[in-house]
Enzyme design. Structure first.
Site, short mmCIF file in Angstrom:
data_model
loop_
_atom_site.label_atom_id
_atom_site.label_comp_id
_atom_site.label_asym_id
_atom_site.label_seq_id
_atom_site.Cartn_x
_atom_site.Cartn_y
_atom_site.Cartn_z
N CYS A 96 51.30 -94.78 43.00
CA CYS A 96 50.70 -94.60 44.32
C CYS A 96 49.53 -93.64 44.18
O CYS A 96 49.68 -92.56 43.62
CB CYS A 96 51.75 -94.04 45.29
SG CYS A 96 51.05 -93.37 46.81
N CYS A 100 45.28 -93.73 50.72
CA CYS A 100 45.27 -94.70 51.82
C CYS A 100 45.87 -94.13 53.11
O CYS A 100 45.54 -94.60 54.20
CB CYS A 100 46.05 -95.95 51.43
SG CYS A 100 46.12 -96.23 49.67
N THR A 187 52.77 -87.67 51.44
CA THR A 187 52.18 -88.27 50.24
C THR A 187 50.81 -87.66 49.95
O THR A 187 49.94 -87.65 50.82
CB THR A 187 52.03 -89.79 50.46
OG1 THR A 187 53.32 -90.34 50.66
CG2 THR A 187 51.36 -90.46 49.29
N GLU A 253 55.41 -86.31 46.88
CA GLU A 253 55.51 -85.95 48.30
C GLU A 253 55.88 -84.49 48.50
O GLU A 253 56.48 -83.86 47.62
CB GLU A 253 56.55 -86.85 48.98
CG GLU A 253 55.99 -88.18 49.49
CD GLU A 253 55.70 -89.21 48.43
OE1 GLU A 253 56.24 -89.09 47.31
OE2 GLU A 253 54.93 -90.16 48.70
N HIS A 288 48.96 -98.94 57.87
CA HIS A 288 49.60 -98.57 56.60
C HIS A 288 50.52 -99.67 56.09
O HIS A 288 50.63 -99.89 54.88
CB HIS A 288 50.34 -97.23 56.73
CG HIS A 288 50.51 -96.57 55.39
ND1 HIS A 288 49.44 -96.27 54.56
CD2 HIS A 288 51.61 -96.17 54.72
CE1 HIS A 288 49.88 -95.72 53.44
NE2 HIS A 288 51.19 -95.66 53.51
N TYR A 292 50.89 -102.55 52.10
CA TYR A 292 51.99 -102.61 51.14
C TYR A 292 52.04 -103.88 50.30
O TYR A 292 52.60 -103.87 49.21
CB TYR A 292 53.32 -102.32 51.86
CG TYR A 292 53.66 -100.84 51.79
CD1 TYR A 292 52.74 -99.88 52.20
CD2 TYR A 292 54.87 -100.40 51.29
CE1 TYR A 292 53.04 -98.53 52.10
CE2 TYR A 292 55.17 -99.05 51.19
CZ TYR A 292 54.25 -98.12 51.60
OH TYR A 292 54.54 -96.78 51.49
N CYS A 295 49.15 -102.66 47.43
CA CYS A 295 49.53 -101.73 46.34
C CYS A 295 50.83 -102.15 45.67
O CYS A 295 50.96 -102.07 44.46
CB CYS A 295 49.58 -100.29 46.83
SG CYS A 295 50.95 -99.90 47.91
N GLU A 439 60.95 -95.44 47.94
CA GLU A 439 59.63 -95.43 48.58
C GLU A 439 59.29 -96.80 49.16
O GLU A 439 58.67 -96.92 50.22
CB GLU A 439 58.57 -94.98 47.56
CG GLU A 439 57.30 -94.41 48.19
CD GLU A 439 56.32 -95.47 48.64
OE1 GLU A 439 55.56 -95.23 49.58
OE2 GLU A 439 56.34 -96.58 48.05
FE1 SF4 Z 1 50.50 -95.15 48.15
FE2 SF4 Z 1 50.44 -97.75 48.66
FE3 SF4 Z 1 50.64 -95.97 50.68
FE4 SF4 Z 1 48.33 -96.25 49.24
S1 SF4 Z 1 49.31 -97.77 50.58
S2 SF4 Z 1 49.31 -94.35 49.87
S3 SF4 Z 1 49.14 -96.65 47.20
S4 SF4 Z 1 52.15 -96.36 49.06
FE FE Z 2 53.56 -94.54 51.05
#
Ligand code: SF4
Ligand code: FE
Length: 480
Positions: A96, A100, A187, A253, A288, A292, A295, A439
């Site tokens: 990660c 983002c 995060t 985190e 957000h 997902y 990533c 996560e």
């Molecule tokens: Fe992390 Fe994915 Fe969230 Fe970006 S979108 S902060 S890579 S978990």
């Molecule tokens: Fe996250």
């Protein structure tokens, strides 16, 4: 636009208070270093000819070239590029890269402050655009700070035994506000420059002091971070045992405690307008959740590749059942990606002019992640074998006495060095266990949070009507 190294240097100028295992640490600590490296990739990608198109954008405010992680989406193409960018960086880091969350906070606040001003005649949007200009120009990393500790989940913020279990305004002054509380699961917080505080849920009138949004430097007076533990985090000091030594596992985190932190008015973007807290939360969550399938599909590409490599090192690379499992992993991965692309392509324009993913499909993406990642990782364990859970330490592996014997008995197919098999097993162990798996379940909100949204947006009466029409049931006639 900063480079990765300029980003690293810029962090050293800040003095955040960070605790870990009962001691004060700095951002250079080996516990944080892999996460800094992963975030640095978001800076380096903007300077790499191969990735520049995805990693940069043109600011709709200044007209200048900016890092895409600070951009307000101006089209469906921007939304799709976001997903492609996340997949690409996840393929390179296997982790990660954290940036983002703040990006989504910037986008959610941009459109929500606009709506607030339209309805209430406030000037939050103007203030926010000034802040955005500063973020785009300075290219800072902003942590998105939404989740409160929440205490008794059955009680509203103002009903809690301890009023600080949700971040709230404790004082309104002529020059700004004072806030108190904490934010959880933050995060990338300790290696960001600033944080964007947002409310964690829709608020009612009695909770108006909890409807607060503002920007704070990570080292502002009154801010303390406690860095979280991860599965096998002692191994962050190892060469091979960490699995992904360069970029670590998920986001790094922290719990961020805010004790009477002063925020000047020009950095305050909501202060009591409780009727807008719900839409701010929903927009942030959708933005957000959209990510997902980007990533996590990139991370799953690495897990699939590692599983195929392990099978090959084990001498089972050509077995038909292995091939079938790898196909299943690809199917599950691409299903996640499809949904992220779909919610982006189906996105639309908000009154502020910013583009926003389709919220129903965005929630579906995240719900699928809570399932598909577990299945992808289960298949990787099936393929790789029990070795990923029982492998001796790298110290034993490299020990002059015992190392030779371990290498003899850990050998797989003779074509490959035994160290390759060792390293790949460690990578898989760390990418598919403990912290990384959880996560996928709870990052961007728990599965139940998505199900609530799905039910709300699912338009069940319309679906019942469709069925009644086909079944020849006339409800109007029935009523008579
Ligand atoms: Fe992390 Fe994915 Fe969230 Fe970006 S979108 S902060 S890579 S978990
Ligand atoms: Fe996250």
């Amino acid at each position: 636009m900063m480079t990765g190294n300029e980003y690293r240097e810029s962090l050293r100028k800040l003095k955040p208070v960070i605790y870990f295992e009962g001691k004060r640490i700095t951002v250079d600590d080996p516990m944080i270093a892999p996460h800094v490296n992963a975030a640095a990739m978001t800076y380096d990608a903007a300077h790499d000819a191969l990735t520049e198109d995805l990693a940069t954008a043109t600011s709709h405010i200044s007209g200048e070239k900016i890092n895409r992680w600070t951009h307000i989406h101006q089209s469906q193409e921007d939304l799709v590029k976001k997903v492609k960018l996340l997949r690409m960086v996840a393929q390179r880091t296997g982790s990660c890269f954290q940036r983002c969350v703040g990006w989504d906070a910037l986008n959610a606040l941009y459109s929500t402050t606009y709506d607030m001003d339209q309805k209430l005649g406030t000037d939050y949007h103007q203030r926010f655009v000034k802040y955005l200009e500063y973020v785009q120009k300075s290219d800072i990393m902003v942590a998105g700070a939404m989740t409160d500790p929440k205490g008794d989940r059955g009680l509203a913020p103002s009903q809690q035994a301890d009023p600080d279990l949700f971040v709230h305004i404790t004082e309104r002054r002529e020059d700004g506000i004072v806030i108190r509380g904490a934010k959880m699961h933050m995060t990338g917080m300790v290696n960001s420059h600033e944080m964007l505080i947002m409310p964690t849920a829709a608020m009612k009138e009695e909770d108006r002091d909890y409807a607060v949004s503002c920007a704070i430097p990570v080292d502002a007076p009154g801010v303390t971070h406690v860095f979280g533990r991860q599965t096998n985090d002692d191994r962050k000091k190892c060469k091979m045992d960490q699995g992904n030594c360069m970029y670590g596992i998920v986001g790094g985190e922290a719990i961020t405690i805010l004790e009477d932190v002063f925020v000047p008015w020009d950095k305050v973007f909501m202060a009591g307008e409780y009727e807008f807290s719900g839409s701010l939360v929903e927009r942030f969550a959708t933005l957000h959740r959209q990510n997902y399938g980007g990533c996590k599909s990139g991370v799953s590409d690495v897990v699939t590749g590692a599983s195929a490599a392990m099978a090959e090192y084990n001498g089972a690379g050509k077995a038909s059942h292995i091939k079938d499992k790898l196909i299943e992993m690809m199917h599950l991965t691409e299903s996640l990606y499809c949904c992220s692309v779909a919610c982006s392509a189906e996105g639309g324009k908000l009154p502020s002019g910013a583009y926003y993913p389709d919220p129903m499909l965005g929630n579906i993406v995240k719900q699928n992640v809570t399932r598909n990642i577990y299945e992808i990782d289960r298949l990787s364990h099936d393929i790789a074998g029990g070795l990923i859970a029982t492998l001796p330490s790298e110290q034993d592996f490299e020990d002059p006495e015992i190392g030779g014997k371990l290498k003899k008995y850990l050998a797989g197919k003779a074509d490959y060095p035994v160290e390759d098999r060792y390293r790949m097993a460690r990578l898989l162990e760390n990418m598919t266990g403990g912290t990384a798996l959880v996560e996928s379940m709870h990052g961007a909100g728990s599965p139940q949070a998505q199900r609530i949204m799905m039910y709300r947006m699912g338009n069940l009466p319309m679906k019942v009507k469709l069925a009644q029409d086909l079944a020849g049931i006339d409800r109007e006639k029935e009523k008579k």
